[in-house]
Design a protein around this motif. Structure first.
Motif, PDB file in Angstrom:
ATOM      1  N   PRO A   1      61.294 -21.177 -27.676  1.00 42.70           N
ATOM      2  CA  PRO A   1      59.870 -21.251 -27.351  1.00 42.70           C
ATOM      3  C   PRO A   1      59.216 -22.456 -28.011  1.00 42.70           C
ATOM      4  O   PRO A   1      59.617 -22.869 -29.097  1.00 42.70           O
ATOM      5  CB  PRO A   1      59.308 -19.948 -27.914  1.00 42.70           C
ATOM      6  N   PRO A   2      58.232 -23.041 -27.358  1.00 42.72           N
ATOM      7  CA  PRO A   2      57.562 -24.177 -27.976  1.00 42.72           C
ATOM      8  C   PRO A   2      56.823 -23.750 -29.231  1.00 42.72           C
ATOM      9  O   PRO A   2      56.299 -22.640 -29.299  1.00 42.72           O
ATOM     10  CB  PRO A   2      56.580 -24.645 -26.897  1.00 42.72           C
ATOM     11  N   ALA A   3      56.803 -24.604 -30.215  1.00 48.03           N
ATOM     12  CA  ALA A   3      56.148 -24.284 -31.485  1.00 48.03           C
ATOM     13  C   ALA A   3      54.643 -24.117 -31.314  1.00 48.03           C
ATOM     14  O   ALA A   3      53.986 -23.565 -32.178  1.00 48.03           O
ATOM     15  CB  ALA A   3      56.444 -25.369 -32.510  1.00 48.03           C
ATOM     16  N   ASN A   4      54.086 -24.586 -30.205  1.00 51.30           N
ATOM     17  CA  ASN A   4      52.635 -24.488 -30.031  1.00 51.30           C
ATOM     18  C   ASN A   4      52.234 -23.357 -29.080  1.00 51.30           C
ATOM     19  O   ASN A   4      51.094 -23.266 -28.684  1.00 51.30           O
ATOM     20  CB  ASN A   4      52.070 -25.821 -29.544  1.00 51.30           C
ATOM     21  N   GLY A   5      53.163 -22.479 -28.706  1.00 57.39           N
ATOM     22  CA  GLY A   5      52.844 -21.371 -27.811  1.00 57.39           C
ATOM     23  C   GLY A   5      52.755 -20.065 -28.567  1.00 57.39           C
ATOM     24  O   GLY A   5      52.983 -20.003 -29.771  1.00 57.39           O
ATOM     25  N   VAL A   6      52.440 -18.986 -27.851  1.00 58.91           N
ATOM     26  CA  VAL A   6      52.346 -17.679 -28.485  1.00 58.91           C
ATOM     27  C   VAL A   6      53.458 -16.739 -28.040  1.00 58.91           C
ATOM     28  O   VAL A   6      53.802 -15.807 -28.762  1.00 58.91           O
ATOM     29  CB  VAL A   6      50.967 -17.014 -28.230  1.00 58.91           C
ATOM     30  N   ALA A   7      54.012 -16.948 -26.845  1.00 59.84           N
ATOM     31  CA  ALA A   7      55.045 -16.055 -26.326  1.00 59.84           C
ATOM     32  C   ALA A   7      56.308 -16.159 -27.166  1.00 59.84           C
ATOM     33  O   ALA A   7      56.637 -17.213 -27.704  1.00 59.84           O
ATOM     34  CB  ALA A   7      55.350 -16.393 -24.868  1.00 59.84           C
ATOM     35  N   GLY A   8      56.998 -15.032 -27.283  1.00 64.35           N
ATOM     36  CA  GLY A   8      58.261 -15.021 -27.994  1.00 64.35           C
ATOM     37  C   GLY A   8      58.351 -13.887 -28.986  1.00 64.35           C
ATOM     38  O   GLY A   8      57.579 -12.934 -28.945  1.00 64.35           O
ATOM     39  N   LYS A   9      59.320 -14.011 -29.868  1.00 62.40           N
ATOM     40  CA  LYS A   9      59.601 -12.973 -30.850  1.00 62.40           C
ATOM     41  C   LYS A   9      59.074 -13.401 -32.219  1.00 62.40           C
ATOM     42  O   LYS A   9      59.217 -14.554 -32.612  1.00 62.40           O
ATOM     43  CB  LYS A   9      61.109 -12.742 -30.935  1.00 62.40           C
ATOM     44  N   TRP A  10      58.498 -12.428 -32.933  1.00 64.38           N
ATOM     45  CA  TRP A  10      57.901 -12.657 -34.247  1.00 64.38           C
ATOM     46  C   TRP A  10      58.403 -11.585 -35.201  1.00 64.38           C
ATOM     47  O   TRP A  10      58.615 -10.447 -34.809  1.00 64.38           O
ATOM     48  CB  TRP A  10      56.380 -12.606 -34.142  1.00 64.38           C
ATOM     49  N   GLU A  11      58.566 -11.962 -36.473  1.00 62.16           N
ATOM     50  CA  GLU A  11      59.082 -11.019 -37.457  1.00 62.16           C
ATOM     51  C   GLU A  11      58.420 -11.266 -38.798  1.00 62.16           C
ATOM     52  O   GLU A  11      58.199 -12.411 -39.187  1.00 62.16           O
ATOM     53  CB  GLU A  11      60.599 -11.223 -37.570  1.00 62.16           C
ATOM     54  N   GLY A  12      58.086 -10.177 -39.496  1.00 61.82           N
ATOM     55  CA  GLY A  12      57.449 -10.313 -40.801  1.00 61.82           C
ATOM     56  C   GLY A  12      57.105  -8.964 -41.391  1.00 61.82           C
ATOM     57  O   GLY A  12      57.908  -8.027 -41.349  1.00 61.82           O
ATOM     58  N   THR A  13      55.865  -8.855 -41.918  1.00 59.90           N
ATOM     59  CA  THR A  13      55.455  -7.642 -42.615  1.00 59.90           C
ATOM     60  C   THR A  13      54.017  -7.271 -42.277  1.00 59.90           C
ATOM     61  O   THR A  13      53.247  -8.104 -41.811  1.00 59.90           O
ATOM     62  CB  THR A  13      55.547  -7.825 -44.141  1.00 59.90           C
ATOM     63  N   TRP A  14      53.688  -6.000 -42.527  1.00 57.49           N
ATOM     64  CA  TRP A  14      52.313  -5.521 -42.451  1.00 57.49           C
ATOM     65  C   TRP A  14      51.958  -4.946 -43.819  1.00 57.49           C
ATOM     66  O   TRP A  14      52.827  -4.502 -44.569  1.00 57.49           O
ATOM     67  CB  TRP A  14      52.120  -4.476 -41.345  1.00 57.49           C
ATOM     68  N   LEU A  15      50.675  -4.983 -44.147  1.00 55.76           N
ATOM     69  CA  LEU A  15      50.194  -4.464 -45.428  1.00 55.76           C
ATOM     70  C   LEU A  15      48.838  -3.826 -45.215  1.00 55.76           C
ATOM     71  O   LEU A  15      47.915  -4.466 -44.703  1.00 55.76           O
ATOM     72  CB  LEU A  15      50.079  -5.584 -46.461  1.00 55.76           C
ATOM     73  N   SER A  16      48.711  -2.565 -45.609  1.00 55.00           N
ATOM     74  CA  SER A  16      47.414  -1.892 -45.579  1.00 55.00           C
ATOM     75  C   SER A  16      46.672  -2.236 -46.855  1.00 55.00           C
ATOM     76  O   SER A  16      47.138  -1.921 -47.954  1.00 55.00           O
ATOM     77  CB  SER A  16      47.587  -0.380 -45.475  1.00 55.00           C
ATOM     78  N   THR A  17      45.529  -2.878 -46.724  1.00 55.99           N
ATOM     79  CA  THR A  17      44.720  -3.172 -47.908  1.00 55.99           C
ATOM     80  C   THR A  17      43.898  -1.951 -48.304  1.00 55.99           C
ATOM     81  O   THR A  17      43.322  -1.922 -49.383  1.00 55.99           O
ATOM     82  CB  THR A  17      43.804  -4.387 -47.671  1.00 55.99           C
TER      83      THR A  17
END
Length: 157
Positions: free
Chosen positions: A39-55
């Motif tokens: 995917p192009p680095a300037n687009g939004v489509a694709g796969k994302w991975e990381g974390t969520w945090l409840s403040t």
């Protein structure tokens, strides 16, 4: 509805268990090659991975998301709408997935997005999302009547 904390936690666990039945659909979406080329680095489509945090309560976990290309504009969708298919883990053993439509707009060298997703009232009710995607970085805030927090992800190549 103002339920005691142990009952709310039990309902939340049950809700996450029910959501986990959607995890098979998420796994299929994650494995599907939605972008034949990187995917192009300037687009939004694709796969994302990381974390969520409840403040609000400090809960946290892993987070993955598959973002579709722009949805066809018409009765259901506005220009810039994309489907965000999230999968979150909690306590390393529970996971759930859900889909939400977010409206994405180009801003400078990145994108901003907003959207919402309706959960049952005992699980927080209406969740609101606002975030940015710039290059390979995805950052968002979420809030509901019972929770608020952050999503932080990187693009999966």
């Amino acid at each position: 509805m103002n339920l005691p904390q142990p009952l709310r936690i039990s309902f939340a666990c049950l809700f996450i268990f029910v959501l986990s039945s959607c995890s098979g659909d998420f796994r299929k979406a994650w494995k599907r090659d939605i972008c034949p080329a990187p995917p192009p680095a300037n687009g939004v489509a694709g796969k994302w991975e990381g974390t969520w945090l409840s403040t609000a309560n400090g809960h946290h976990g892993k987070l993955r998301c598959v973002v579709s290309g722009a949805l066809e504009t018409g009765k259901l969708y506005a220009k810039g709408d994309h489907e965000f298919f999230y999968q979150a883990t909690w306590k390393s053993i529970l996971s759930g997935s859900y889909k939400a439509v977010h409206n994405v707009q180009k801003k400078g060298d990145g994108h901003v997005f907003k959207g919402e997703h309706k959960m049952p009232d005992w699980a927080g009710g209406l969740y609101h999302y606002e975030g940015t995607i710039k290059g390979d970085d995805f950052n968002a805030l979420y809030k509901s009547a019972m929770d608020r927090g952050t999503f932080t992800m990187k693009r999966v190549r």
